[in-house]
Design an enzyme around this catalytic site. Structure first.
Site, PDB file in Angstrom:
ATOM      1  N   ARG A  86       0.843  -1.202   0.000  1.00 30.61           N
ATOM      2  CA  ARG A  86       0.000   0.000   0.000  1.00 30.61           C
ATOM      3  C   ARG A  86       0.873   1.246   0.000  1.00 30.61           C
ATOM      4  NH1 ARG A  86      -5.193   1.430   3.727  1.00 30.61           N
ATOM      5  NH2 ARG A  86      -5.492   3.523   2.874  1.00 30.61           N
ATOM      6  N   ARG A  97      -7.306  -0.607  -2.262  1.00 36.66           N
ATOM      7  CA  ARG A  97      -6.111  -0.783  -1.438  1.00 36.66           C
ATOM      8  C   ARG A  97      -5.899  -2.264  -1.127  1.00 36.66           C
ATOM      9  NH1 ARG A  97      -8.723   2.557   2.511  1.00 36.66           N
ATOM     10  NH2 ARG A  97      -8.637   4.053   0.848  1.00 36.66           N
ATOM     11  N   ASP A 100      -6.136  -2.510   4.376  1.00 32.46           N
ATOM     12  CA  ASP A 100      -6.598  -1.366   5.163  1.00 32.46           C
ATOM     13  C   ASP A 100      -6.813  -1.860   6.591  1.00 32.46           C
ATOM     14  OD1 ASP A 100      -7.541   1.268   5.565  1.00 32.46           O
ATOM     15  OD2 ASP A 100      -9.620   0.665   5.194  1.00 32.46           O
ATOM     16  N   ASP A 102      -8.029  -0.390  10.100  1.00 34.35           N
ATOM     17  CA  ASP A 102      -8.628   0.789  10.729  1.00 34.35           C
ATOM     18  C   ASP A 102      -8.897   0.520  12.204  1.00 34.35           C
ATOM     19  OD1 ASP A 102      -8.714   2.195   8.341  1.00 34.35           O
ATOM     20  OD2 ASP A 102     -10.752   1.559   7.869  1.00 34.35           O
TER      21      ASP A 102
HETATM   22  N1  PH2 Z   1     -13.289   0.858   2.640  1.00 35.56           N
HETATM   23  C1  PH2 Z   1     -13.294   2.066   2.149  1.00 35.56           C
HETATM   24  C2  PH2 Z   1     -14.283   2.531   1.181  1.00 35.56           C
HETATM   25  N2  PH2 Z   1     -15.307   1.591   0.902  1.00 35.56           N
HETATM   26  N3  PH2 Z   1     -16.275  -0.523   1.081  1.00 35.56           N
HETATM   27  C3  PH2 Z   1     -16.254  -1.753   1.600  1.00 35.56           C
HETATM   28  N4  PH2 Z   1     -17.220  -2.604   1.269  1.00 35.56           N
HETATM   29  N5  PH2 Z   1     -15.279  -2.167   2.462  1.00 35.56           N
HETATM   30  C4  PH2 Z   1     -14.270  -1.346   2.827  1.00 35.56           C
HETATM   31  O1  PH2 Z   1     -13.380  -1.746   3.628  1.00 35.56           O
HETATM   32  C5  PH2 Z   1     -14.246  -0.024   2.306  1.00 35.56           C
HETATM   33  C6  PH2 Z   1     -15.284   0.355   1.425  1.00 35.56           C
HETATM   34  C7  PH2 Z   1     -12.257   3.025   2.561  1.00 35.56           C
HETATM   35  O2  PH2 Z   1     -11.495   2.600   3.600  1.00 35.56           O
HETATM   36 MG    MG Z   2      -7.892   3.075   6.721  1.00 37.95          MG
HETATM   37 MG    MG Z   3     -11.115   2.021   5.856  1.00 33.97          MG
END
Ligand code: PH2
Ligand code: MG
Ligand code: MG
Length: 172
Positions: A86, A97, A100, A102
């Site tokens: 990333r 990405r 991710d 979070d």
């Molecule tokens: N993450 C995002 C934007 N949109 N959609 C789904 N279904 N899952 C994600 O983890 C996701 C997203 C930005 O972090």
């Molecule tokens: Mg994030």
């Molecule tokens: Mg996210």
């Protein structure tokens, strides 16, 4: 000695081998000093939420007891994201990405700094966050909304599709 705090981390990927990226992320979280992974959700294939037209995500969630500060955990999450290719400097905001990570919840702390907002500001509106989180933390209370994860999930208006991911597809 510092008492560990239970943090919940959302895991997502929609580039390359999504499952490999997500599992590598969970493993790397497990190897962090001062941190012990205590639970991992099932995995879900989820329709992308947001303006960007992009591939479906694989999403999950991890529970972790940590003595790291929230910002140190954030720094390590970003480092782990980088090990899966990333590049935050080049990517579209909200776009595709490989990994991710979070921070969704950090104990019952409420944090509002330029680079870190906890609870994650949009978590209560998103099935792709609440479904996996409910697997491992159904009775945990959102410290701002004062409602459990199960309760938030039950009241969710998000119509984006999600389905359980089968790592080994059923053969015909
Ligand atoms: N993450 C995002 C934007 N949109 N959609 C789904 N279904 N899952 C994600 O983890 C996701 C997203 C930005 O972090
Ligand atoms: Mg994030
Ligand atoms: Mg996210």
């Amino acid at each position: 000695m510092t008492t560990p705090i239970r943090a919940y981390i959302g895991v997502g990927s929609n580039v390359g081998d999504r499952f490999a990226h997500c599992l590598a992320g969970v493993e790397a979280l497990g190897r962090l000093g001062g941190t012990r992974v205590v639970g991992c959700s099932r995995w879900y294939e989820t329709e992308p939420v947001g303006e960007v037209v992009q591939a479906w995500f694989l999403n999950g969630a991890v529970g972790s007891d940590t003595t790291l500060s929230p910002h140190d955990l954030l720094t390590r999450c970003r480092y782990i994201e980088g090990t899966r290719g990333r590049d935050r400097a080049r990517e579209d905001p909200g776009g595709p990405r490989p990994l991710d990570l979070d921070i969704l919840l950090f104990g019952d702390q409420v944090i509002s700094t330029p680079d870190l907002h906890v609870p994650h500001p949009r978590m209560a509106d998103r099935a792709f966050v609440l479904a996996p989180l409910e697997d491992i933390a159904p009775r945990v209370v959102h410290p701002v909304l004062k409602r459990t994860i199960s309760d938030l999930r039950a009241g969710l208006a998000d119509t984006h599709q999600i389905r359980l991911y089968e790592a080994v597809p059923r053969s015909a």
